[in-house]
Write a protein that holds these residues in place. Sequence first.
Motif, PDB file in Angstrom:
ATOM      1  N   GLN A   1      36.945  48.217  43.265  1.00  0.00           N
ATOM      2  CA  GLN A   1      36.087  47.252  44.234  1.00  0.00           C
ATOM      3  C   GLN A   1      36.912  46.500  45.018  1.00  0.00           C
ATOM      4  O   GLN A   1      36.623  46.175  46.312  1.00  0.00           O
ATOM      5  CB  GLN A   1      35.161  46.386  43.219  1.00  0.00           C
ATOM      6  N   VAL A   2      38.372  46.159  44.583  1.00  0.00           N
ATOM      7  CA  VAL A   2      39.082  45.234  45.226  1.00  0.00           C
ATOM      8  C   VAL A   2      39.550  46.108  46.250  1.00  0.00           C
ATOM      9  O   VAL A   2      39.532  45.499  47.420  1.00  0.00           O
ATOM     10  CB  VAL A   2      40.189  44.682  44.417  1.00  0.00           C
TER      11      VAL A   2
ATOM     12  N   ARG B   1      37.178  46.696  49.147  1.00  0.00           N
ATOM     13  CA  ARG B   1      37.148  45.415  49.623  1.00  0.00           C
ATOM     14  C   ARG B   1      37.979  45.385  50.782  1.00  0.00           C
ATOM     15  O   ARG B   1      37.921  45.059  52.062  1.00  0.00           O
ATOM     16  CB  ARG B   1      37.002  44.049  48.925  1.00  0.00           C
TER      17      ARG B   1
ATOM     18  N   LEU C   1      37.852  39.709  44.443  1.00  0.00           N
ATOM     19  CA  LEU C   1      36.974  40.658  44.755  1.00  0.00           C
ATOM     20  C   LEU C   1      36.265  40.218  46.251  1.00  0.00           C
ATOM     21  O   LEU C   1      36.085  41.238  46.977  1.00  0.00           O
ATOM     22  CB  LEU C   1      35.630  40.758  43.980  1.00  0.00           C
TER      23      LEU C   1
ATOM     24  N   LEU D   1      37.491  46.458  37.924  1.00  0.00           N
ATOM     25  CA  LEU D   1      37.200  45.998  39.144  1.00  0.00           C
ATOM     26  C   LEU D   1      38.033  46.208  40.304  1.00  0.00           C
ATOM     27  O   LEU D   1      37.954  46.111  41.465  1.00  0.00           O
ATOM     28  CB  LEU D   1      37.132  44.440  39.151  1.00  0.00           C
TER      29      LEU D   1
END
Lengths: 899, 409
Positions: free
Chosen positions: B324-325, B328, B290, B321
Amino acid sequence: MASHAAGASAGSDAPHAEVVSMGQTNPSPYPPLASSHQAWSSVSGSATVSWNNQVDKPSQDTVYYDPQRDVSVAGGNQNVGVSASHAAQSSMGITDASHSQLPYSSSVPHGYNPVEYANYYYSYPQATNDSSVQQGANQHPGAAYQPLTSFQNSGSYIDPTSNTYYNAAGHQTVPGYGSSSYYYQNNTWNGGSSGNNYAQSYQNYSSSDTNALQSSTSMPANSVPYQQQYNQWPYYYDQSVPNASSNPVAGNSTTDTVAVNNPSGYSYPNSQPPPPGTTPWRSNSVASVAPPMQAPGVSGPQNQYTNQAQDHNSNQATGVQWSQNHYTYQAQAYPQKTMNLSHAPLSNPEDQQRTAAPIGPSSNTLSNHVSENFQPNLQGSMTTNASSESKIQIPTNPRIAPGFSMVIPKSEKKNLGADLSKKPAYVSVSVPTNDAQGTQVGPDAVMFCSLLRLGNIHRSIPFSLRNYTIRNLNRCKDDAQRTACTRIMEEIVRKAIADGTILTKNWDTEPLLPLPELGMTEASDSDKEQDLTKYYASATALANSPEEKKRREHRSKRFERSQDSSLKSRISSANKDAMANMHTRRAISSHLSRTYEEGTRAVEDMDWDALTIKGTCQEIEKGYLRLTSAPDPSVVRPEDVLEKALAMVETSQKNYFYKCDQLKSIRQDLTVQRIQNGLTVKVYETHARLAMQAGDLPEYNQCQSQLKRLYAEGIEGCYFEFSAYNLLCVMLHYNNKRDLLSSLASLSKEAKQDAAVKHALAVHAAVLSGNYVLFFKLYKKAPNLNSCLMDLYVERMRFEAMKCMSKSYRPTVPVEYVAQILGFLRTDSEGCTADGDDGLEECEKWLKAHGVVLSVDSSGELQIDMKASSATLYMPEPENAVAHGDATLAVDDFLARTS
Amino acid sequence: MAAYLSMGEAHRRIGDYLSRVVNAISSSDGAALASLISVSSAPGSTPLSDALAAFPDFPRLAGDRFPHLADLLVPLLRSIHSHSLQRFSDAYSSFEKAASAFLQEFRNWETPWAMEAMHTVALEIRLLAEKADRELATTGKNPDKLQAAGSFLMKVFGALAVKGPKRIGALYVTCQLFKIYFRLGTVNLCRSVIRSIETARNFDFEDFPVKDKVTYMYYTGRLEVFNENFLVADQKLTYALMHCNPQSESNLRRILKFLIPVKLSIGVLPKRTLLERYNLLEYADVVTSLKRGDLRLLRQALDRHEDQFLKSGVYLVLEKLELQVYQRLVKKIHIIQRQKEPAKAHQIKLDVVVKALKWLEIDMDVDEVECIMACLIYKNLIKGYFAHKSKVLVLSKQDPFPKLNGKPV
């Protein structure tokens, strides 16, 4: 209590009370009485009806009866002394003059008993209330009439001119008669031949001409049963309270009547009845008979009342419940009665005889419409019944009767009138009621009696259990079912009593018994009475045959045996024929539901193989019909035929509906034969695939869950393929995270290497991240039938994608691109639009249908205006939506598909 | 094996035990009673169990001596005896009978003096049921005792979840029920109990004992994780964490095991020291991925601990997730691009993203990446728009990568 009285009896209350107050010197006892009480009065009333109407004539002179009334009190007093003297007196009276009033008076003591008996009943409901009992005692001069007048029919049916007391007398005898006839039942039940005797003697009476004498003789004759009946009540309630003094008293009363009858000149016929009646009775319950006997026979009226009160007190607890039980049944008996009346032939000697015979049956719960020819049968078989049963029967009838009294229509009156002109009135005394009961009581009596029989086992049957019984019986379609159901109920209750759960069990939530289906229902239940007669006769014969008895024994044993686990042998032995088989299953199922904790053990111990059938049907084609009863081996196909059937379905050119139907029937045949092997898996897999292709998700789910179980048992099949289907189904259609987790967790390493499973997992990833591009890519390359399951998700995915794109893309996106990534084009993403035109059109149509705003740009290419679309996007109602939610059920659609 | 025991001695021991139980009841000593009726904690051989073995007629002894409590004492002794013989299924069955009798008595006691004993019964019946089920499973029989224990505890719950002083003990039983339901996988049965606890107006939740509250919050928090109600789950698990005894590290770890994924999904990353301290390093790679925007690492981490995550039920949470990665990753590209050519910092070419993913050995074609970009915008992880014609992701000038700030994706 009042709440227990069913509507019918409640409705009849009003007339009762009225009549009573009219003819009654002291109406006071009535007000306090609950409707339940009325039930009682109506009980005896019914018997009265017939009597009154015809008796009117014989007892034309009121004088006749007036003395009787007086004497009745005195008679009671006389009785206080030794019974011998009483006997002497009565016998004197009878011998004196057959036509005079005296015979009447002589019979009075007996006549009085009925009165008291009635009183007993009346005060009986009051039992809970001491003061009310007291009331009865106080107004005892009037008490003699009170019950009598309470036979409301006196007012309504009797010649208006006749005075009430007079009627009362009539009533007196009537109940006696009615009950006496019930008593005969006992005879038939207890000792086969006695019933016969009585019936014959009965006939003798009727043929005689002298009314008065007949009535007089009949009265003593009746009195015995009466007393007995009277006694019976306490007996029921006080079974456990034997009275040492009973024997002498009982002896007295019986000898009394015998003595009376003999001198009367009807020695043969009349004397006959009492002994058969009494002897069995005494033998049945010598000790317990006592207390009630004492009351009527030995002590004076007042004493009697007090005795009664005592009896009541002692009986209170259980008594109340009894009465509850009866009321409901009474209510149910009503409609029956009304019907009966219409064709109840009255006042025929033959009828009498006939009725005498069926009375037994009617109470017997088995055969109600039986006539003479049935009798031997009955007698032969009935003896097997426990004496307790027969005893219990008695209350049945009086209670059935009330309906009769209420309902008697005008036509009956006419009948009676006609009869009167030709016949000695008394003749028909008990006939109508009995006849009616005998011929028609039918199902309700069955139910009724069964309950009473149950009641004998245990005096406090909870209301809920009774309702449960009624619920079960109401579901029955015919008498045969009812009979079977009754038997099962009996056993259930017996068992509940045995393990003490009768009061604690929640009968309201108890599952209903499966509807029994008797093999013998083939017997026509046409409206022809003869058929019915034969039918019931055979039913009775069957029900009482030694074989059936043995079976019954088996069953009851099984229930007792719920603790020990040697179920096997008996079940398999009980498995001799279809009927026994059926009983077994029912017993098992009820047994299982009953004892949940023991259930698992019982299941383990049960030998299901013994219950599994082997099909014999050779037809390859068979439509599906949901089983409602035990499967019939002759229509079940064995395994080799099922294999052919599966092959037939697989190669069939017919539509899905046909195949689905065929596969369901194959599945059913497999299930009932408990075949679980490769064939089973194959059938389910085939069906699951077909269902998927047809988009029939419910059917697919059924197959999938079965397959899951079969695979778990280690049976080979296309495990990976169906694992993939399962994953897709769970993730796309259930949206249940926990199910998905467990499905994912249950995948083995090898499974995850399988292409189909891998594909399914990839679809899962695409859906999770909302990667519609990947989803439609996977959709195009789906192995097996994965695409079929994805099909069902495509619409949603496309809409989600449009929502996403309309928010994120600016300003425009070409339709062609959208058509390509959303799977409208049949080509791969890198391939050019080979046959893309129709796909493009389809996409355009879809976009428009979902409110997407399209525009043509300068180069002539169709573009989506994303900003505008984001506001106008909507999900249209599915075109084939139907109100009931299942498009396949729509008639047009179905026809279209099947054609 | 115990040394030979004379009948008299055995008789004396059993009698002594029985009178202690009866005395505890008559003197309303809940603690003493609780210690006497705990069956499963006893070692294989105790003075009492030896005595029971030596004196097989103990049921009659108990029945004769204390007929009014025979329903409780006789099966209790049987249970102790069976347990000492390692016959756990029998021990459970007997104990359930004793527990039923005890519950019957308990209902009649007006004060909650025996609450401690009741709790012991609740605990014991669960532990015995678990032992019994293990035994049944090894002998190939249907392990249904835990389920039976569940239904018995529902009865206990019914006796406790009433108005009055006994209600304070209800939460403990609730927690035992949770443990059973979670073990059996029938967590949907929790709902009725939860409703009964949370809708009660006459009893404030805060009045329950702390330990029960923590357990309750832990389990209800887990339920919310299943339902992907991350905000509520966060709230409940945080409550549990805050009130949990700081000494009991294992409990803290259990709570964190679920709280960390929940926090991750709402954009809160744990420090590495926390993971190390509570031995939750299975999350370390996830957290790193992350931070780095390393999709490959995330997938590897998920793959590596798949079984573990699936079992605890956080797998799907962690899978989510991914977006979200991606965010990023785009953010990193944006930062680099801003340094290289600040003028075009807000325009990210799709090719760049595709190239970055290629480096990560993620096999995705342009369309898919484009789709992911669209999704990021759609899910509000990126502010901006995507221009399809030029294949450029245009970022907003203000806060192009909004923080989740406690809101789930």
